[in-house]
Design an enzyme around this catalytic site. Structure first.
Site, PDB file in Angstrom:
ATOM      1  N   GLU A 112      38.955  37.857  41.049  1.00  0.00           N
ATOM      2  CA  GLU A 112      39.866  36.699  41.091  1.00  0.00           C
ATOM      3  C   GLU A 112      40.709  36.626  39.813  1.00  0.00           C
ATOM      4  OE1 GLU A 112      40.363  35.266  43.705  1.00  0.00           O
ATOM      5  OE2 GLU A 112      38.572  34.842  44.865  1.00  0.00           O
ATOM      6  N   GLY A 113      41.038  37.777  39.275  1.00  0.00           N
ATOM      7  CA  GLY A 113      41.780  37.846  38.018  1.00  0.00           C
ATOM      8  C   GLY A 113      40.834  37.980  36.852  1.00  0.00           C
ATOM      9  N   THR A 114      40.901  39.090  36.127  1.00  0.00           N
ATOM     10  CA  THR A 114      40.010  39.284  34.985  1.00  0.00           C
ATOM     11  C   THR A 114      40.184  38.143  33.981  1.00  0.00           C
ATOM     12  OG1 THR A 114      41.617  40.529  33.665  1.00  0.00           O
ATOM     13  CG2 THR A 114      40.266  41.788  35.240  1.00  0.00           C
ATOM     14  N   LEU A 154      12.628  35.578  28.879  1.00  0.00           N
ATOM     15  CA  LEU A 154      11.498  36.172  29.588  1.00  0.00           C
ATOM     16  C   LEU A 154      10.988  37.440  28.919  1.00  0.00           C
ATOM     17  CD1 LEU A 154      12.564  34.148  31.779  1.00  0.00           C
ATOM     18  CD2 LEU A 154      11.818  35.816  33.479  1.00  0.00           C
ATOM     19  N   ARG A 212      40.062  30.668  42.228  1.00  0.00           N
ATOM     20  CA  ARG A 212      39.477  30.741  40.888  1.00  0.00           C
ATOM     21  C   ARG A 212      38.503  29.595  40.646  1.00  0.00           C
ATOM     22  NH1 ARG A 212      45.304  32.665  38.498  1.00  0.00           N
ATOM     23  NH2 ARG A 212      44.911  34.900  38.785  1.00  0.00           N
ATOM     24  N   LEU A 236      44.315  41.707  49.256  1.00  0.00           N
ATOM     25  CA  LEU A 236      45.445  41.730  48.318  1.00  0.00           C
ATOM     26  C   LEU A 236      45.383  42.956  47.406  1.00  0.00           C
ATOM     27  CD1 LEU A 236      47.915  40.396  46.914  1.00  0.00           C
ATOM     28  CD2 LEU A 236      46.273  39.078  45.531  1.00  0.00           C
ATOM     29  N   SER A 265      45.135  43.708  38.666  1.00  0.00           N
ATOM     30  CA  SER A 265      45.691  42.616  37.871  1.00  0.00           C
ATOM     31  C   SER A 265      47.181  42.440  38.140  1.00  0.00           C
ATOM     32  CB  SER A 265      45.449  42.899  36.382  1.00  0.00           C
ATOM     33  OG  SER A 265      44.070  42.883  36.086  1.00  0.00           O
ATOM     34  N   GLU A 311      44.857  46.493  45.431  1.00  0.00           N
ATOM     35  CA  GLU A 311      44.943  47.918  45.724  1.00  0.00           C
ATOM     36  C   GLU A 311      44.484  48.685  44.490  1.00  0.00           C
ATOM     37  OE1 GLU A 311      48.881  48.838  47.104  1.00  0.00           O
ATOM     38  OE2 GLU A 311      48.759  47.420  48.783  1.00  0.00           O
TER      39      GLU A 311
END
Length: 380
Positions: A363-365, A338, A243, A126, A133, A128
């Site tokens: 998957e979308g910001t 740690l 998502r 999807l 977004s 580009e």
């Protein structure tokens, strides 16, 4: 300390135990070297497919596991607690199968058993370079040519780019905007389709991410997924489920970081005491545990709405936002627990922290998730 789960059925509880066994025996021994060498673990996906873990969310009649989404996501979380690259790969593969299962023709659906069984690995094409977004701004074009199409353009940031056997690809067949986009099912080795050099990422190095180039790729009309011009709706419907997949991966990653931090804190001594006994560090671990369990509850609520056939787009965005922000915080805090050791590659928590960052982006910001949530609230 594995997550405590209340599974809906005996079968689903057994699936969790099966997943933990596979993760411990097959994934854990491989993960460090594969991530260090940026080696794509194709055989692991075949293994998961043979075990029935790649198609859990799809019906048995098409080769799936017939499990509710809440079960699939918890299996995904168990994988993510050890190997985030593989968990993300399973999520993307499941996402790539969604358009075929939901919108595909009968002939296209005949390929689902091979897809869900691990013989065929999927990619979701999807994004580009200028349409991340703003997915509706994509420019890859599928021009009508006789009884088919000729596709030209490029895709960016494609998980499994160059590794996938098939792609759910989105291209413009009409005018600008969302209504001019269509979805297609492409094979991974079609003439004119090629992958560029994989991205050199700060994390998830075992997951190949590469651009795709389409130079005169000819596809028949039988490759169209759904109706011409309906591709944007196909993409968005799939992303709601995707998502949730990333939310589960993020919670698994956070759980893995928490487990390592607790184990270390129980063994490490300073000033004559185990460091977990110091209130400052104990409270830090408590906040980490609260973040993990809260994020898990959030994605499970969204999944149960999906399973019940209720609207869940807002809840999916909330789950993705909450879970990935929690993963970033928990993995960063695990490095702090740690101390200097956490900053070295002798311990996996530094890798967990690097892997968590991208989950706030793909998957979308998380900024886009806030936009989705706000718009949904405005319409309610």
């Amino acid at each position: 300390m594995p997550a405590e789960r209340r599974m809906p059925t005996t079968e689903s509880a057994e699936l969790i135990e099966l997943t933990r066994e596979i993760v411990a025996k097959e994934l854990l021994p491989r993960v460090a070297e594969a991530e260090r060498n940026a080696a794509f673990p194709r055989e692991v996906f075949r293994l998961l497919g043979r075990a029935g873990l790649l198609g859990l969310a799809y019906p048995e009649e098409v080769g799936g596991g017939g499990q509710p989404y809440e079960v699939y996501l918890q299996v995904l979380e168990e994988i993510g607690a050890v190997w985030a690259s593989v968990a993300v790969g399973v999520s993307v593969h499941t996402l790539s199968c969604f358009p075929v299962f939901t919108f595909g023709s009968d002939a296209q659906k005949e390929r689902l058993p091979d897809m869900l069984g691990g013989d065929l690995l999927g990619g979701y094409a999807l994004s580009e370079t200028q349409a991340g977004s703003d997915a509706a701004a994509l420019t890859t074009r599928a021009a009508r040519d006789g009884d088919g199409y000729v596709v030209n353009g490029s895709k960016a940031w494609i998980t499994h780019g160059g590794e996938a056997d098939f792609y759910a690809l989105f291209a413009r067949t009409g005018d600008s905007g969302a209504r001019g986009i269509s979805a297609f099912l492409l094979d991974g080795e079609m003439p004119g389709l090629s992958a560029g050099r994989p991205e050199e990422k700060m994390g998830l190095t075992g997951s190949t991410t590469a651009p795709l180039h389409l130079d005169g790729v000819r596809v028949g009309r039988d490759r169209l997924l759904g109706e011409e011009g309906a591709g944007f709706s196909v993409a968005m419907a799939a992303l709601d489920s995707g998502r949730l997949g990333i939310a589960a991966c993020a919670v698994g990653l956070a759980q893995g970081a928490l487990d390592h931090a607790i184990s270390y804190a129980k063994e490490r001594e300073q000033f004559g005491s185990k460091i977990i006994e110091f209130q400052g560090l104990g409270f830090l671990l408590a906040d980490m545990a609260a973040a993990v369990e809260s994020a898990r509850a959030t994605y499970l609520e969204a999944a149960r709405r999906r399973d019940a056939g209720l609207p869940y787009a807002r809840q999916a965005s909330i789950a993705k936002l909450v879970a990935t922000d929690a993963a970033m915080k928990v993995t960063t805090d695990a490095v702090q627990v740690l101390g200097g050791n956490g900053y070295t590659k002798d311990f996996p928590v530094e890798r967990f922290m690097r892997e968590a960052k991208v989950m706030q982006i793909f998957e979308g910001t998380n900024q886009i998730q806030r936009l989705v949530i706000a718009r949904n609230l405005a319409r309610s």
